[in-house]
Design an enzyme around this catalytic site. Structure first.
Site, PDB file in Angstrom:
ATOM      1  N   ASP A  92       0.830  -1.196   0.000  1.00  0.00           N
ATOM      2  CA  ASP A  92       0.000   0.000   0.000  1.00  0.00           C
ATOM      3  C   ASP A  92       0.872   1.257   0.000  1.00  0.00           C
ATOM      4  O   ASP A  92       1.735   1.410   0.864  1.00  0.00           O
ATOM      5  CB  ASP A  92      -0.872  -0.050   1.277  1.00  0.00           C
ATOM      6  CG  ASP A  92      -1.916   1.039   1.328  1.00  0.00           C
ATOM      7  OD1 ASP A  92      -2.364   1.486   0.263  1.00  0.00           O
ATOM      8  OD2 ASP A  92      -2.305   1.434   2.454  1.00  0.00           O
ATOM      9  N   HIS A 191      -7.973  10.378   3.823  1.00  0.00           N
ATOM     10  CA  HIS A 191      -7.233   9.431   4.657  1.00  0.00           C
ATOM     11  C   HIS A 191      -7.420   9.816   6.125  1.00  0.00           C
ATOM     12  O   HIS A 191      -7.556  10.985   6.450  1.00  0.00           O
ATOM     13  CB  HIS A 191      -5.739   9.479   4.323  1.00  0.00           C
ATOM     14  CG  HIS A 191      -5.381   8.705   3.087  1.00  0.00           C
ATOM     15  ND1 HIS A 191      -4.643   9.243   2.063  1.00  0.00           N
ATOM     16  CD2 HIS A 191      -5.651   7.429   2.723  1.00  0.00           C
ATOM     17  CE1 HIS A 191      -4.475   8.321   1.126  1.00  0.00           C
ATOM     18  NE2 HIS A 191      -5.073   7.225   1.500  1.00  0.00           N
ATOM     19  N   SER A 227     -11.472   5.348   2.947  1.00  0.00           N
ATOM     20  CA  SER A 227     -12.902   5.021   2.981  1.00  0.00           C
ATOM     21  C   SER A 227     -13.390   4.637   4.370  1.00  0.00           C
ATOM     22  O   SER A 227     -14.540   4.244   4.533  1.00  0.00           O
ATOM     23  CB  SER A 227     -13.208   3.908   1.975  1.00  0.00           C
ATOM     24  OG  SER A 227     -12.428   2.772   2.238  1.00  0.00           O
ATOM     25  N   THR A 250      -7.830   2.767   9.323  1.00  0.00           N
ATOM     26  CA  THR A 250      -8.186   3.524  10.519  1.00  0.00           C
ATOM     27  C   THR A 250      -9.133   2.755  11.448  1.00  0.00           C
ATOM     28  O   THR A 250      -8.979   2.805  12.673  1.00  0.00           O
ATOM     29  CB  THR A 250      -8.809   4.869  10.089  1.00  0.00           C
ATOM     30  OG1 THR A 250      -7.897   5.508   9.190  1.00  0.00           O
ATOM     31  CG2 THR A 250      -9.055   5.774  11.267  1.00  0.00           C
TER      32      THR A 250
END
Ligand SMILES: [Zn+2]
Length: 337
Positions: A92, A191, A227, A250
């Site tokens: 990522d 983000h 998202s 998150t």
């Protein structure tokens, strides 16, 4: 089921496109989150995409990114062996500074896909850098995700104060010129911690980019970063319009911190010496009547709880994106039988 590579991941995305669901792509840094994710995926009969950021690799390697990357990949590969669903591994937000590392990841088939994030560069440089990685991956089966547009917020080592949404015209040109297999788009998400209801989510852009790529016969699953804050109805809407991969980090970070916080608050008196007892970590309170409780401070006690809570939230997220019951492993076994 052994860890699955890019060819199987391409088939999984094709199935998601055909059947109208998506995958969450879940960041891992350490085993508790990974085990919780695997538990949820197994119970839901969903294939699982886990991903490792550059920052996570550096952390896991005690400061050395390549060592950490190898260690984390190996953990995923080994644990995938006993998982009855397909487990995929993505890198990522790797950047142009990580070329040597990306080369290793491709040569040694450490991953199923990898993201090259050159979205901070000009369009032409973004194409050139993404193209270079796509060429490196050529023949390996490993899929390459590239990003067009800028996503606001801080993601690991990448920070952007501004957001630039993805231009649908440029998207077609970008995918064609770069050779990217997956396209990360910027359509108003952020983000980090964000509130879905206050985001101005450009679902019109998702629809348009998806349609334009189809019209151009380009099969590039769309990826949504940032998202975590989206409401369930927003998630369903973007999937209906063509998003196939939703990155989630998150949520698990919060569940991890929250679970540990609640656990240690509840059991503070079994771990912290009471007033009047001299602090004596070195001798483990040998001269005191009071002793800390090993069954509370053993890291596995809080670790098991974190695994359970991560599994619970991952199950909710799998239900939102609809990947449960769609594992390609089951359809492969059905074909083989
Ligand atoms: Zn991201």
């Amino acid at each position: 089921m052994p860890f699955l590579g890019g060819r199987e991941l391409r088939a999984a995305f094709a199935r998601a496109e055909h059947e109208g669901f998506a995958f969450t792509a879940n960041n891992v840094t350490e085993p508790n989150v990974l085990l919780g994710l695997m538990d949820a995926a197994t119970k839901a009969r969903s294939d699982l995409v886990v991903q490792i950021s550059g920052g996570a690799a550096k952390y896991a390697g005690g400061g050395d990114k390549l060592t950490g990357l190898r260690a984390l990949c190996r953990t995923v590969h080994e644990l995938a062996e006993r998982c009855p669903v397909g487990v995929f591994l993505n890198l990522d937000h790797f950047t142009v500074d990580d070329m040597a590392l990306l080369r290793e990841a491709i040569t040694d088939r450490l991953v199923s896909s990898l993201m090259i994030d050159a979205s901070q560069h000009s369009f032409d440089d973004n194409v050139r850098i993404s193209r270079e990685v796509a060429e490196l991956a050529n023949g390996s089966g490993i899929l390459v995700e590239a990003e067009l547009g800028k996503i606001k917020g801080v993601e690991d080592e990448i920070a952007s104060d501004e957001a630039f949404t993805t231009d649908p015209d440029e998207a077609v040109e970008f995918v064609r010129a770069s050779g990217a297999d997956l396209l990360a788009v910027s359509v108003g998400t952020q983000h980090g911690v964000s509130k879905g209801k206050s985001l101005s989510l450009r679902t019109d852009l998702v629809r348009e980019i998806h349609q334009r790529l189809r019209d151009a016969s380009l099969e590039a699953p769309l990826v949504l970063h940032g998202s975590s804050g989206l409401l369930p109805e927003q998630v369903r809407e973007v999937i209906r319009l063509g998003i196939r991969k939703l990155n989630k980090d998150t949520h698990y970070q919060y569940v991890y911190g929250r679970t540990a916080c609640e656990y240690f608050l509840e059991h503070a008196s079994s771990i912290l010496p009471p007033e009047g007892v001299e602090d004596d970590v070195l001798n483990l309170f040998a001269d005191s009547e009071w002793s800390p409780d090993k069954k509370r401070f053993d890291p596995r006690a809080v670790g098991r709880l974190i695994q359970e809570r991560v599994s619970e939230i991952a199950a909710e997220l799998i239900a939102q994106v609809g990947s449960g019951g769609h594992s390609i492993v089951e359809s492969q076994e059905a074909t083989d039988a």
